[in-house]
Design a protein around this motif. Sequence first.
Motif, PDB file in Angstrom:
ATOM      1  N   HIS B 122      41.692  34.990  52.754  1.00  0.00           N
ATOM      2  CA  HIS B 122      42.134  33.613  52.550  1.00  0.00           C
ATOM      3  C   HIS B 122      41.747  33.100  51.171  1.00  0.00           C
ATOM      4  N   LEU B 123      40.723  33.714  50.587  1.00  0.00           N
ATOM      5  CA  LEU B 123      40.312  33.358  49.226  1.00  0.00           C
ATOM      6  C   LEU B 123      40.707  34.467  48.239  1.00  0.00           C
ATOM      7  N   ASP B 124      41.538  35.360  48.709  1.00  0.00           N
ATOM      8  CA  ASP B 124      42.002  36.487  47.881  1.00  0.00           C
ATOM      9  C   ASP B 124      40.839  37.279  47.274  1.00  0.00           C
ATOM     10  N   ALA B 183      34.330  35.027  36.232  1.00  0.00           N
ATOM     11  CA  ALA B 183      34.291  33.883  37.141  1.00  0.00           C
ATOM     12  C   ALA B 183      35.404  33.967  38.191  1.00  0.00           C
ATOM     13  N   ASP B 184      36.507  34.626  37.858  1.00  0.00           N
ATOM     14  CA  ASP B 184      37.602  34.777  38.831  1.00  0.00           C
ATOM     15  C   ASP B 184      37.125  35.503  40.089  1.00  0.00           C
ATOM     16  N   ASP B 185      36.136  36.370  39.930  1.00  0.00           N
ATOM     17  CA  ASP B 185      35.550  37.073  41.077  1.00  0.00           C
ATOM     18  C   ASP B 185      34.370  36.304  41.661  1.00  0.00           C
ATOM     19  N   PHE B 186      33.575  35.780  40.740  1.00  0.00           N
ATOM     20  CA  PHE B 186      32.295  35.201  41.142  1.00  0.00           C
ATOM     21  C   PHE B 186      32.470  33.973  42.043  1.00  0.00           C
ATOM     22  N   LEU B 187      33.319  33.061  41.634  1.00  0.00           N
ATOM     23  CA  LEU B 187      33.444  31.805  42.370  1.00  0.00           C
ATOM     24  C   LEU B 187      33.945  31.995  43.809  1.00  0.00           C
ATOM     25  N   PRO B 188      35.023  32.756  44.021  1.00  0.00           N
ATOM     26  CA  PRO B 188      35.464  32.948  45.412  1.00  0.00           C
ATOM     27  C   PRO B 188      34.379  33.566  46.298  1.00  0.00           C
ATOM     28  N   ILE B 191      31.784  30.969  47.134  1.00  0.00           N
ATOM     29  CA  ILE B 191      32.333  30.043  48.128  1.00  0.00           C
ATOM     30  C   ILE B 191      32.277  30.679  49.524  1.00  0.00           C
ATOM     31  N   ASN B 228      27.922  26.628  39.994  1.00  0.00           N
ATOM     32  CA  ASN B 228      28.811  27.374  40.879  1.00  0.00           C
ATOM     33  C   ASN B 228      28.619  27.004  42.344  1.00  0.00           C
ATOM     34  N   SER B 231      30.090  23.658  42.789  1.00  0.00           N
ATOM     35  CA  SER B 231      31.542  23.863  42.868  1.00  0.00           C
ATOM     36  C   SER B 231      31.958  24.311  44.259  1.00  0.00           C
ATOM     37  N   PHE B 235      34.489  22.412  46.621  1.00  0.00           N
ATOM     38  CA  PHE B 235      35.686  23.087  47.112  1.00  0.00           C
ATOM     39  C   PHE B 235      35.772  22.984  48.635  1.00  0.00           C
ATOM     40  N   LEU B 244      43.769  27.481  50.382  1.00  0.00           N
ATOM     41  CA  LEU B 244      43.607  28.861  50.835  1.00  0.00           C
ATOM     42  C   LEU B 244      44.945  29.587  50.847  1.00  0.00           C
TER      43      LEU B 244
END
Lengths: 208, 374
Positions: B122-124, B183-188, B191, B228, B231, B235, B244
């Motif tokens: 759901h968060l890819d 960050a494209d990997d880290f943030l999801p 979360i 993060n 964030s 989110f 999502l």
Amino acid sequence: MGCGSSRLDRTSGRLNGLNNSENASAHDAKNLRVKLVLLGDSGVGKSCIVLRFVRGQFDPTSKVTVGASFLSQTIALQDSTTVKFEIWDTAGQERYAALAPLYYRGAGVAVIVYDITSPESFTKAQYWVKELQKHGSPDIVMALVGNKADLHEKREVPAQDGIDYAEKNGMFFIETSAKTADNINELFEEIAKRLPRPSQVQPSQPAS
Amino acid sequence: MEANQSVTFYDFLDRMRNPASLDLVRSIKSFIVSFSFYPANPENDGKKVQEFFLTMETAIRDHPLWAGATDEEIDSAMEGLEKYVMTKLFSRTFASLPEDVKFDREISEKICLLQAFLRPEHLDIPVALQNETSWLLAEKELQKINAFKAPREKLLCIINCCKVINNLLLNASMSGNHVPGGADDFLPVIIYVTIKANPPQLHSNLKFIQLYRRQAKLISEAAYYLTNVVSAKSFIVDLNAKSLSIEEIEFEESMQAARLANKATLVENPPTTFNTEVFRTDPGPSKFLDEKETKLKGGSKYPYMDAEAGELTVGDVEKLLSLYKDVVTRYTTLCSKVRHLSISKTDCPATSEGTSSLATELEETCLDANGKKE
Ligand SMILES: Nc1nc2c(ncn2[C@@H]2O[C@H](COP(=O)(O)OP(=O)(O)O)[C@@H](O)[C@H]2O)c(=O)[nH]1
Ligand SMILES: [Mg+2]
């Protein structure tokens, strides 16, 4: 393929971000520390630009790649001052766009990157410029970066468009290639020169 | 460095017991006491505490006891001071407003619902980053956050959690089957881990760190990690179907199903659960009591006075804790007022933690100082 480095020594333990004496030396006149936030679509080359700058590497064919979201790098200027860039990566996916203010809050520098082969990414870059003009701190140093300049044959955003847009918005513009390293150091050196000098920065602590 | 931290704290208390530091102790003491005179006001309180830290840093730098001290030693002293002051002010400054308590509960309840159906897809989150073991480690770090009172230690939980995730990303890229995305990997992942962990009082903990961690320390990598998690919280708070990779209808149905499942649990344990309240918009500080509880309360300010242990549920913990804090705050205020009247040396009951005897000793030193002054 990603960009990156086969030298892992600098990330395997700690990034060179946190050390004890850091805050003590953070703001003296000769050593600046500045928070730099990276904005732009996914895939425009933000990580590669930073890796090239921090590690001097770009290796799209390497299997061993490192993509850290926080990195720092110090450069020395000719006037014998140093600038430590603390580079904050932001997630480029659309669903996180609303979170960007949390990242650019308090940033001294915003580097907004687009890909010269992608008009959409240029449009997105303009969106970020407008957003920062509205909500960023007023004295933030902004740089507009057209990356992948090595891909001439696929260019879709004329350099002049970037120049014009940046000029209209009073920001610094440069085209770079993380792949060939073209203009990467120039980008950061130019930013460093444009930072408010210590005399203009308010003293870090009020003495009591 | 971490192993030394408790040594550092004892060293700080030690120096504070040195008669030469009486002036410092007096400042610390009167600062802490000054807090009990006014109602909680987080923004203001945060500013006051930060200003106090800066003032004290200058005082310590100029102090004979620290003559010739290195920056590291001054920093250690400041860490000790932060820990001491914020432990003393904890009940006054942590989750001190009813709206913060409410927000914490709402977030926690929403996470509960999400936990029922949210999947990494759901968060890819790429398959290469789906590592249950690492996630569990990261969750554990976040869940420790309420085990500490000092802002530095709470922040450390966040940093540790993020470092686990960083290692996961590093390993995934080294294994060669994942192109790193920063960050494209880290943030999801952060979360997702935050949702799986459902850390206690997430909002209040983040707010507490932001307000009371020494500003000189909220920089660089530590600030990045904190941002993060802030964030991630933001989110989650705003999360809806559009956030999502999920069909709107599936999202709504899953949330509804989770709510019903929660309600079913409530029916089984009706008396004093607050879960149903989450999506109401208006409960003020005392409105989230349900009828049964109001009956228990019997008009009293302290509704659990007539309660039996067997009637209580986990859902009561929050309320009990806030009542407990209220009582302690009142008692502390009362104590300090009494002290100011110089009537007796009766000490406030310190916590029963390991540091209490030293802390009490420090208090007594201060008490003497205060006594002489008046
Ligand atoms: N030709 C070329 N490719 C690049 C350049 N910079 C990045 N790339 C490629 O663009 C892709 C995305 O780069 P990345 O740094 O991950 O973008 P980010 O999502 O903005 O961080 C990767 O496949 C890189 O190899 C460049 O200057 N020239
Ligand atoms: Mg990237």
